[in-house]
Motif scaffolding. Structure first.
Motif, mmCIF file in Angstrom:
data_model
loop_
_atom_site.group_PDB
_atom_site.id
_atom_site.type_symbol
_atom_site.label_atom_id
_atom_site.label_comp_id
_atom_site.label_asym_id
_atom_site.label_seq_id
_atom_site.Cartn_x
_atom_site.Cartn_y
_atom_site.Cartn_z
ATOM 1 N N SER B 102 -13.977 -46.011 -22.625
ATOM 2 C CA SER B 102 -14.654 -46.907 -21.682
ATOM 3 C C SER B 102 -15.750 -47.711 -22.376
ATOM 4 O O SER B 102 -16.111 -48.805 -21.936
ATOM 5 N N LEU B 103 -16.272 -47.178 -23.501
ATOM 6 C CA LEU B 103 -17.243 -47.936 -24.281
ATOM 7 C C LEU B 103 -16.592 -49.176 -24.891
ATOM 8 O O LEU B 103 -17.139 -50.279 -24.852
ATOM 9 N N GLU B 105 -13.818 -50.546 -23.859
ATOM 10 C CA GLU B 105 -13.384 -51.426 -22.788
ATOM 11 C C GLU B 105 -14.528 -52.294 -22.276
ATOM 12 O O GLU B 105 -14.376 -53.508 -22.106
ATOM 13 N N SER B 106 -15.690 -51.653 -22.059
ATOM 14 C CA SER B 106 -16.780 -52.451 -21.519
ATOM 15 C C SER B 106 -17.296 -53.430 -22.570
ATOM 16 O O SER B 106 -17.683 -54.547 -22.248
ATOM 17 N N LYS B 108 -15.531 -54.935 -24.893
ATOM 18 C CA LYS B 108 -14.609 -56.079 -24.876
ATOM 19 C C LYS B 108 -14.807 -56.886 -23.599
ATOM 20 O O LYS B 108 -14.805 -58.108 -23.620
ATOM 21 N N GLY B 109 -14.977 -56.146 -22.511
ATOM 22 C CA GLY B 109 -15.082 -56.784 -21.196
ATOM 23 C C GLY B 109 -16.274 -57.714 -21.080
ATOM 24 O O GLY B 109 -16.205 -58.728 -20.398
ATOM 25 N N ILE B 110 -17.385 -57.366 -21.743
ATOM 26 C CA ILE B 110 -18.543 -58.257 -21.648
ATOM 27 C C ILE B 110 -18.463 -59.382 -22.672
ATOM 28 O O ILE B 110 -19.315 -60.254 -22.698
ATOM 29 N N GLY B 111 -17.450 -59.346 -23.542
ATOM 30 C CA GLY B 111 -17.249 -60.491 -24.418
ATOM 31 C C GLY B 111 -17.591 -60.289 -25.881
ATOM 32 O O GLY B 111 -18.015 -61.227 -26.559
ATOM 33 N N LEU B 112 -17.424 -59.067 -26.392
ATOM 34 C CA LEU B 112 -17.571 -58.866 -27.834
ATOM 35 C C LEU B 112 -16.238 -59.168 -28.520
ATOM 36 O O LEU B 112 -15.179 -58.860 -27.989
ATOM 37 N N THR B 113 -16.310 -59.757 -29.705
ATOM 38 C CA THR B 113 -15.090 -60.010 -30.460
ATOM 39 C C THR B 113 -14.628 -58.694 -31.090
ATOM 40 O O THR B 113 -15.375 -57.719 -31.101
ATOM 41 N N GLN B 116 -17.057 -57.627 -33.589
ATOM 42 C CA GLN B 116 -18.303 -57.127 -32.998
ATOM 43 C C GLN B 116 -18.121 -55.748 -32.381
ATOM 44 O O GLN B 116 -19.060 -54.948 -32.351
ATOM 45 N N ARG B 119 -18.464 -53.554 -35.312
ATOM 46 C CA ARG B 119 -19.831 -53.592 -35.794
ATOM 47 C C ARG B 119 -20.807 -52.873 -34.855
ATOM 48 O O ARG B 119 -21.688 -52.151 -35.292
ATOM 49 N N TYR B 120 -20.671 -53.097 -33.537
ATOM 50 C CA TYR B 120 -21.659 -52.582 -32.584
ATOM 51 C C TYR B 120 -21.232 -51.315 -31.876
ATOM 52 O O TYR B 120 -22.035 -50.646 -31.258
ATOM 53 N N VAL B 121 -19.935 -51.016 -31.877
ATOM 54 C CA VAL B 121 -19.494 -49.830 -31.145
ATOM 55 C C VAL B 121 -18.885 -48.793 -32.078
ATOM 56 O O VAL B 121 -19.334 -47.657 -32.143
#
Ligand SMILES: Nc1ncnc2c1ncn2[C@@H]1O[C@H](COP(=O)(O)OP(=O)(O)O)[C@@H](O)[C@H]1O
Ligand SMILES: [Mg+2]
Lengths: 375, 204
Positions: B102-103, B105-106, B108-113, B116, B119-121
């Protein structure tokens, strides 16, 4: 710093003939649904009925096997998926805050990726946290795990609003919260929703939440859309037992506070009503022929009302016009709430009221029939 | 005095051998990991290969290098490298992929490439596992660098084997004590670094 926007406002989101299969199993089957700009549309249905799948086709987390999703008439496939998603707020039940980032970094992440500077981000994050009732100075520097579920969900909401999107997709955002907290967040969300006036697609499995928040409700079952309509339409004209079961219409009085006069009025057929300019003679004729004890006089609102057979007889003997003996009725507009209308009828000791639509009489509200229908 | 210089030289040789191999192992594993992020088939191939390599005893890995590339420093480096590749890749892989879906998914859902999201998750999620992999690989490299003396890798291993063949206790101790010291030092220092690096949200 401005935000590059794909659309400033959403006039419509249209799902046309959407089908998505996993193996031989339909997740959604030929779904047609239009979400109107500015409304909050609820998707409700049993678990596995395809709500999440349908929602995710809108921000392209899922590409349907066939069919088109369009926003303001433009196929979503025309947009870069990342840009599209940054223009659509997305909130899910599990929230998905990044555990290694502070609250301020979580909320500001997209702004940072969009190239805002620290100063601007901090200011925006403060505003957003304030909007979701989290005092910024207390929360900015904390980590997600230090927050309660309700607080985390507020942060999730703030993050979704960071880019000021005109459209929100929310997948059971309050589903994991205890009932009391859920109610509180619904209230706050409702306020925010009214302030922001955005288009929202909202999944829930809680029919009370649906009635509280939804302008319209779409009911899904087994990968298909069963019915979509206002709460009142679903309560009063369910297309199937399943719909009645879901909206719980056997206990519809529970939802009386969502009802409007227009939902409970009896429409009036023109041919059964009397014209104020009519002679008493022909009015009497008509009433006798139809066996009416009383009749409605329908003209301009100020001369509308009701007459008893007695009144009409009086008018004939005195040779006066019908409108002279017409007794005025309490007037309601069709979007007056039912509760308010019933209270007014009671206080005026009337058993019926006239319902106007666009200043034209459109129907009659009978207090006793309302109660019959509700219990 | 002579023996001290010899020990010092052997230790340096040992360290150089072990950590050149570790460094190369890390450099080799990075592209393999990156490729496996984008290609599920390749990922499973790499994982299967690494598992296979782990099943083979260290001694056999060291030995099998000889008929393929002969003896000396380079074959020794390659043998160690092959052995440390697995903990590096496997741990990184697990860290990158064992992320709450779900991390992702969310995010991607908020618009990370895609990048990203990594890099961020994925990466922040993987740091502890990657670090544990490096720690394990460092300790492994230390012990295999002893074995590679058999194929001409030199260092402390040579001293130990020399001592063993001649029943020279001093030589044996001169070779083994530094190896043990290095192992203890690695374990201790890595545990310390691990503590510093563990993100706040993972500390109790
Ligand atoms: N990634 C997937 N793989 C296989 N089946 C899936 C997948 N996602 C959803 N489904 C199936 O599709 C159906 C609809 O799922 P979903 O849209 O999540 O339902 P809801 O949100 O209404 O609970 C379910 O039967 C579910 O098992
Ligand atoms: Mg769902």
């Amino acid at each position: 710093m401005t935000i590059k926007k794909l659309f400033d406002r959403v006039d419509s989101v249209r799902l046309e003939n959407i089908t998505k299969k996993y193996g031989e199993q339909f997740a959604i089957k030929n779904l047609n649904l239009e979400i109107q700009g500015g409304e909050l549309l609820i998707l409700i249905g049993r678990s596995g009925s395809g709500k999440t799948t349908a929602l995710r086709t809108i921000n392209r987390l899922i590409e349907p096997d066939s069919g088109t999703v369009s926003i303001n008439g433009a196929d979503v496939r025309e947009f870069d998926s990342v840009r599209l998603r940054r223009n659509i707020g997305y909130v899910i039940q599990n929230i998905g805050l990044l555990p290694h980032l502070r609250i301020s970094e979580n909320v500001g992440l997209l702004l940072k990726l969009e190239g805002w500077n620290e100063e601007e981000i901090r200011k925006r994050v403060r505003d957003l946290l304030t909007l979701v009732s989290l005092p910024p100075e207390r929360f900015m520097d904390r980590y997600p795990h230090e927050l309660s579920g309700g607080q985390q969900q507020r942060v999730g909401l703030a993050r979704a609003m960071a880019m000021d999107p005109p459209l929100f997709l929310m997948d059971e955002p309050f589903g994991a919260l205890d009932p009391l907290l859920r109610t509180q967040l619904q209230d706050e969300f409702f306020k925010i929703k009214k302030e922001l006036g955005r288009t929202i697609v909202f999944i829930t499995h809680d029919i009370n939440e649906a009635f509280r928040l939804g302008d319209r409700i779409a009911i899904m079952n087994n990968a298909e859309l069963i019915q979509v309509g206002t709460p009142e339409e679903l309560i009063f004209s369910p297309v199937s037992d399943l719909v009645s079961e879901i909206v719980d219409s056997k206990r519809k009085y529970r939802h009386i506070d969502t009802l409007k006069v227009g939902d409970m009025m009896q429409p009036l057929a023109r041919e059964d009503t009397l014209d104020p300019g009519m002679s008493a003679e022909s009015a009497l004729d008509l009433m006798v022929r139809k066996g009416l004890e009383f009749a409605f006089v329908m003209g301009k609102s100020e001369v509308s009302g009701r007459v008893c057979l007695n009144d009409v007889l009086k008018a004939r003997t005195r040779g006066i016009e019908l409108k002279e003996v017409t007794r005025a009725l309490p007037l309601f507009s069709s979007d007056t709430t039912l509760i308010e209308a019933l209270a007014k009828l009671k206080s005026e000791g009337e058993s019926m009221g006239l319902v106007l639509e666009d200043n034209e009489p459109a129907g009659v509200l009978f207090s006793d029939r309302v109660l019959q229908n509700l219990i | 005095m002579v023996i001290t210089v010899e020990i010092l030289e052997a230790t340096l040789e040992h360290l150089f051998l072990a950590y050149t191999a570790l460094l190369i192992g890390a450099l080799v594993s990075i592209p393999l990991i990156l490729l496996s992020l984008y290609n599920a088939k390749l990922a499973s191939l790499i994982m299967r290969f690494s598992n296979l390599v782990q099943a083979v005893p260290s001694f056999a890995v060291v030995a099998v290098v000889v008929p393929l590339i002969g003896i000396g420093f380079t074959p020794a480096v390659i043998a160690i490298m092959l052995r440390v590749l697995l903990p590096l890749i496997k741990n990184t892989y697990i860290g990158l992929f064992n992320v709450d879906p779900s991390l992702i998914e969310s995010a991607k859902g908020i618009g990370l490439t895609e990048f990203q999201v990594i890099r961020y998750v994925r990466l922040p999620n993987a740091y502890p596992a990657i670090f544990a992999g490096i720690k394990f690989a460092a300790i492994l490299a230390n012990s295999i660098a002893v074995l590679t003396a058999l194929i001409g890798g030199g260092g402390l291993g040579s001293m130990i084997f020399e001592g063993l063949t001649n029943f020279n206790t001093t030589k044996i101790l001169a070779g083994t004590l530094p190896v043990i010291a290095i192992a203890l030092f690695l374990d201790f220092s890595f545990s310390k670094i691990e503590h510093w690096l563990t993100p706040v949200y993972l500390q109790k």
